[in-house]
Write an enzyme that holds these catalytic residues in place. Structure first.
Site, short mmCIF file in Angstrom:
data_model
loop_
_atom_site.label_atom_id
_atom_site.label_comp_id
_atom_site.label_asym_id
_atom_site.label_seq_id
_atom_site.Cartn_x
_atom_site.Cartn_y
_atom_site.Cartn_z
N LYS A 354 68.93 20.24 -31.67
CA LYS A 354 67.77 21.03 -32.11
C LYS A 354 66.66 20.13 -32.64
O LYS A 354 65.49 20.32 -32.32
CB LYS A 354 68.18 22.02 -33.20
CG LYS A 354 69.08 23.14 -32.72
CD LYS A 354 69.42 24.08 -33.83
CE LYS A 354 69.98 23.39 -35.04
NZ LYS A 354 71.20 22.59 -34.76
N THR A 356 66.14 17.03 -31.91
CA THR A 356 65.56 16.24 -30.82
C THR A 356 64.65 17.09 -29.93
O THR A 356 63.63 16.61 -29.45
CB THR A 356 66.68 15.62 -29.98
OG1 THR A 356 67.48 16.66 -29.40
CG2 THR A 356 67.57 14.74 -30.82
N ARG A 378 63.82 18.46 -41.76
CA ARG A 378 64.52 18.18 -43.01
C ARG A 378 64.80 16.69 -43.12
O ARG A 378 64.90 15.97 -42.13
CB ARG A 378 65.84 18.95 -43.05
CG ARG A 378 65.69 20.45 -43.16
CD ARG A 378 67.01 21.16 -42.98
NE ARG A 378 67.52 21.01 -41.63
CZ ARG A 378 68.77 21.25 -41.27
NH1 ARG A 378 69.66 21.65 -42.18
NH2 ARG A 378 69.15 21.11 -40.02
N LYS A 389 77.79 11.22 -38.64
CA LYS A 389 76.66 11.22 -37.70
C LYS A 389 76.15 9.82 -37.39
O LYS A 389 75.76 9.52 -36.27
CB LYS A 389 75.50 12.06 -38.25
CG LYS A 389 75.61 13.54 -37.93
CD LYS A 389 74.31 14.23 -38.25
CE LYS A 389 74.34 15.68 -37.77
NZ LYS A 389 73.06 16.36 -38.00
N ALA A 603 72.61 23.87 -43.45
CA ALA A 603 72.51 25.26 -43.01
C ALA A 603 73.84 26.01 -43.14
O ALA A 603 73.84 27.23 -43.24
CB ALA A 603 72.03 25.33 -41.56
N PHE A 634 71.94 24.28 -37.31
CA PHE A 634 73.07 24.88 -36.61
C PHE A 634 72.64 26.08 -35.76
O PHE A 634 71.52 26.14 -35.27
CB PHE A 634 74.19 25.21 -37.59
CG PHE A 634 74.73 24.00 -38.29
CD1 PHE A 634 75.15 22.90 -37.57
CD2 PHE A 634 74.80 23.94 -39.67
CE1 PHE A 634 75.64 21.77 -38.21
CE2 PHE A 634 75.29 22.81 -40.33
CZ PHE A 634 75.71 21.74 -39.58
N PHE A 722 71.91 16.60 -20.50
CA PHE A 722 72.58 15.31 -20.60
C PHE A 722 72.73 14.72 -19.20
O PHE A 722 72.66 15.44 -18.19
CB PHE A 722 73.97 15.47 -21.23
CG PHE A 722 73.93 15.95 -22.66
CD1 PHE A 722 72.75 15.96 -23.40
CD2 PHE A 722 75.08 16.41 -23.29
CE1 PHE A 722 72.72 16.40 -24.71
CE2 PHE A 722 75.06 16.85 -24.60
CZ PHE A 722 73.88 16.84 -25.32
N TRP A 751 65.35 13.22 -23.67
CA TRP A 751 66.33 12.18 -23.98
C TRP A 751 66.01 10.89 -23.25
O TRP A 751 66.11 9.80 -23.80
CB TRP A 751 67.73 12.67 -23.59
CG TRP A 751 68.81 11.64 -23.83
CD1 TRP A 751 69.46 11.40 -25.01
CD2 TRP A 751 69.34 10.72 -22.88
NE1 TRP A 751 70.36 10.38 -24.85
CE2 TRP A 751 70.32 9.94 -23.55
CE3 TRP A 751 69.10 10.46 -21.53
CZ2 TRP A 751 71.03 8.93 -22.92
CZ3 TRP A 751 69.82 9.45 -20.90
CH2 TRP A 751 70.78 8.71 -21.59
#
Length: 898
Positions: A354, A356, A378, A389, A603, A634, A722, A751
């Site tokens: 989200k 990205t 955020r 992460k 979230a 999320f 992807f 990406w």
């Protein structure tokens, strides 16, 4: 007269459209000559301008003068600055300290350079030079072909005079009084301009009869009146007073022009943004190579490009800056741009992108479609960064500089941690002192006898207002009133930390001998789930934040009434700790488009949205045709639902479009694919084409679209592609999304290629935003707490019903009795399933949602149910990301964070 009258009329027309606008002229004077000050004061008042006078001692140093100039440069209330200083003080360093936009005397190199280049309409021209030209032309003198000698002038006035004469076809010469060939030059001149007083040793006979002589020897910049030139009897003498008065009027005209330009800059316009070019490579390089291969713009340059004033930013290094809230007042009449929320389907533990997509979308809008756009994100927590992460953004959709974004930033989370723990310390120490002192001793300490008089503080009086009538003197208070003032009992007091640590979920405190045996169980929450973080994200001003901090409920008194941070007397201190954190942080994408990073609530265990303030400021900056893109954490069942029901209630803002992010990988998981675990390679089902798994998993996408439709907002599905996804899989997702009611569904390739890969998404969002949004809230806040929880569980999650634990029911009863029943709901629930069970994928049905506990975040403004076994302090995995993070001590490069 004509110039002042015209300036007055021009200002009146500007003020018709901008009633609060009144240009301010600042004059910095170093000396005792007040003649020009009086002239400027009178003309400014006549034209309707304000004037401010900074008077320095005559012997002020160069640095002292520059300090005053820099202060005026930063003062947004001042639109023009003039110097009235001695000739010796007019160094290049002093003159070029002026910002060119306020240099109404045209003395800076920038304004002189534009004049010489032929861009006089874009700069300020010396009023003295303009006065000379206008007086000659008004006197009927034809300048074309005339030989003109400018004598005794210097600096900006000399340069401007020569340039203006040349533009009118004159043959110009410049000379100082002590030049050996002065007599021959005077003989040859048709017009002589005296730029300084004539020395006594220069004979008047050197000036030929019939020569037009213009005396501007009054140094208009310094205010120093030179000696007149008595005995000059040439037929064309124009005295210095005429030049000075006209120059003063032209200075006022420049002031009005400066104000007009300033107003124009405040109005909505398409940004003159210099976007940074990406050179995408194939195969895509590592994240660290991409990040280090792009040099971000200086943040002050970015700020100026998007319309921020110099005094509206506080710079932190080269690449980030805090933005002051005063901007909202300046742009209060500006029309907001379009408001776009990025949400998602139920994700895998790896995340579906989200954030990205948010970055890719604004890069596409601004860098490729030339539309003003802002991303509001955020701040990453260091818990997941060092835990699971490693980093938030990767590849060509980065926030730059990446390292600073992911670690510390401007210290907002640290400020929240400090404020929360100060509050916890305040309540713990208050409980200790109440339990270890007699009523009389405690009373004497809380309300000490000073000069024979006892008086309550303002905070204590406010506390008494809860139940009793306040009195100025405390001597007549009854015992119940005293107890109401001093007795609290523990409710929910939590410490916070921004690092994942499961061993802090339950702790015992107060075991030192100095705590006199008053130990108790406590716990840590992660800082981003704290109420102070929620307050930061939902506040709309410093005043509002102080009020919210003050009304946070931290305990109950013996009668069961809520005790707040204000009752403890800690509100002011909390506000001091948070005074800088309330300002959004300005950064940029890899393509040089603006980003606000502010607040960071999770979230799943908080409300999961960036700040209201960042959104409001960004909506003003982009203008009516621009876009602000913010994200909700999320799935749409968690972050988006809280965005609508909590954040939109707090802000009053209405969204135009929802972008719902989906991936083929996540849909395969929902279709029955094997489990996805961070750190373990994906199974072949996710790396090879499998149409059936995708089709089966689209039930989750369809459910999330339906959730969005509950709120009446158009939804565009963004398929985050992807490299292992096939064309057939992507086309199937887009087709099924449109069938489910999405306005459009498009694949995104940011990406690998940055913003260019999201142009189709940007165009779909622009089209959807042109449609009317019929936004509505899911529930009425006046409903009982239980009914609001049930509505979310059934309408959003698809639950059959809810089940309240005895603890949860007791808390709900207490909050209702205390008057907090009319607040919205912030559900703390796993993000890995629509249900409370992370392993139930797709669209679970016929489940009962268990509510194990309920908390109240009164300052933030919501009730906070905990679903099932949901924890508010995450733990570290078996192999945390910090294993790979290190610092090269030679180059100071961080390794492993990407």
């Amino acid at each position: 007269r004509d110039i002042i009258q015209n300036s007055k009329e021009a200002l009146r027309l500007l003020q018709e459209k901008n009633p609060a606008f009144k240009p301010v002229l600042a004059i910095i004077q170093a000396g005792d000559d007040n003649l020009m000050q009086e002239i400027s004061q009178n003309l400014a008042e006549e034209a309707g301008l304000n004037i401010t006078h900074i008077c320095l001692p005559p012997d002020s140093s160069e640095d002292e003068i520059i300090d005053e100039i820099l202060k005026i440069n930063e003062d947004a209330r001042v639109h023009g600055l003039a110097l009235q200083i001695s000739e010796n003080s007019f160094s290049n360093k002093v003159l070029n300290a002026l910002t060119p936009e306020k240099d109404i005397d045209g003395v800076t190199d920038v304004n002189l350079g534009k004049l010489v280049r032929g861009d006089a309409h874009e700069c300020f021209v010396s009023p003295v030079a303009r006065a000379v030209i206008e007086l000659l032309e008004k006197s009927g003198v034809n300048l074309d072909g005339k030989k003109i000698l400018v004598i005794g002038a210097h600096g900006a006035v000399e340069a401007a005079l020569l340039c203006l004469f040349q533009r009118r076809g004159s043959l110009t010469m410049s000379s100082q009084w002590k030049t050996p060939q002065l007599q021959s030059k005077l003989h040859a001149a048709d017009i002589v301009v005296l730029g300084s007083p004539k020395p006594e040793e220069i004979p008047l006979t050197w000036i030929q009869p019939g020569t037009t002589v213009l005396n501007c020897s009054h140094d208009f910049l310094s205010g120093k009146v030179g000696c007149a030139s008595p005995g000059v009897h040439s037929s064309g003498l124009i005295e210095e007073d005429n030049v000075s008065l006209l120059a003063a009027a032209l200075r006022i005209q420049n002031m009005v022009s400066s104000g007009r330009r300033w107003l124009r800059e405040q109005q909505h316009r398409r940004w003159r943004l210099h976007c940074l070019k990406l050179q995408p490579l194939s195969p895509v390089p590592s994240d660290i190579e991409i990040s280090r291969g792009q040099t971000p713009k200086a943040v002050d340059v970015l700020a100026k490009e998007i319309g921020l004033l110099a005094d509206e930013i506080e710079i932190y290094g080269k690449s980030k800056a805090k933005v002051r809230l005063s901007l909202l007042e300046r742009l209060k009449d500006q029309t907001d741009g379009k408001y776009v929320l990025v949400a998602g389907i139920t994700p895998t533990p790896l995340g579906e992108g989200k954030s990205t997509v948010t970055i890719g979308l604004v890069q596409a809008l601004t860098a490729h479609l030339n539309v003003n756009s802002f991303a509001c994100l955020r701040q990453p927590s260091q818990g997941p960064t060092f835990g699971v992460k490693g980093t938030v953004f990767k590849n060509y959709y980065n926030v730059s500089p990446h390292l600073q974004f992911n670690l510390h930033l401007t210290g907002d989370i640290h400020a929240i941690t400090a404020a929360n723990n100060l509050l916890a310390a305040a309540i713990d120490t208050r409980i200790l002192h109440e339990n270890t002192q007699t009523d009389k001793a405690l009373y004497n300490r809380l309300v000490p006898l000073v000069n024979g008089v006892r008086e309550f503080s303002e905070i204590q009086l406010a506390r008494l207002k809860v139940s009793f009538h306040p009195r100025n003197t405390s001597e007549r208070l009854s015992k119940p009133e005293i107890l109401n003032l001093i007795w609290f009992r523990f409710l929910d007091i939590l410490l916070v930390l921004d690092t994942n640590d499961r061993f802090l979920r339950k702790i015992t405190i107060g075991q030192a001998s100095t705590e006199k045996g008053y130990s108790r169980q406590a716990q840590f929450d992660i800082a981003v789930a704290s109420e102070i973080m929620a307050v930061l994200a939902l506040t709309d001003s410093l005043t509002d934040m102080k009020l919210r901090l003050g009304r946070m409920v931290v305990a109950s008194d013996k009668s069961g009434q809520p005790v707040t941070a204000e009752d403890l007397g800690v509100t002011g201190a909390l506000t001091v700790l948070m005074k800088d954190a309330i300002k959004p942080t300005l950064m940029q994408t890899l393509e040089g488009t603006p980003v606000f990073v502010h607040a960071g609530p999770f979230a799943n265990i908080a409300h999961g949205n960036s700040s209201v303030l960042a959104d409001k400021i960004a909506l003003k900056l982009v203008g009516e045709e621009g876009f602000v893109v913010t994200e909700a954490g999320f799935g749409a069942d968690i972050g988006m639902e809280k965005f609508f029901n909590i954040k939109c209630r707090a802000s009053g803002l209405v969204p135009n479009v929802v972008v719902l992010v989906a991936t083929v990988r996540a849909l395969k998981m929902h279709g029955g694919g094997p489990s996805v675990t961070p750190g373990i390679p994906l199974k072949k089902e996710y790396t090879e084409e499998n149409i059936q798994l995708v089709a089966d998993g689209c039930c989750n996408l369809q459910k999330q679209i339906q959730i969005t439709q509950l709120f009446g907002v158009p939804v565009v599905v963004a398929v985050n592609v992807f490299k292992t996804d096939t064309r057939a899989e992507i086309d199937l997702v887009c087709e099924l999304a449109k069938r489910a009611g999405a306005f459009d569904a498009v694949p995104c390739y940011h990406w690998s290629v940055g913003g260019r890969g999201s142009v189709d998404l940007a165009q779909a969002v622009r089209e959807a935003a042109s449609k009317r949004s019929r936004f509505q809230f899911l529930y009425d806040v006046q409903l009982p707490i239980v009914e609001k929880i049930r509505t979310i569980a059934q309408a959003v999650y698809g639950a059959k019903d809810i089940e309240l634990s005895p603890v949860a029911q007791s808390k709900i009863d207490r909050y209702t009795e205390q008057g907090f029943g009319n607040l919205p709901i912030c559900m703390a629930k796993t993000h890995l399933s629509l249900s409370h069970q992370p392993d139930r994928k797709g669209v679970p049905r016929d489940f009962v949602l268990p509510i194990s506990d309920v908390r109240a975040s009164i300052g933030a403004g919501f009730i906070y149910p905990l679903v099932g076994t949901m924890s508010t302090m995450p733990g570290l995995p078996t192999r945390p990301c910090f294993y790979d993070i290190d610092l090269d001590t030679e180059t100071e490069q961080v390794k492993g964070l990407f």
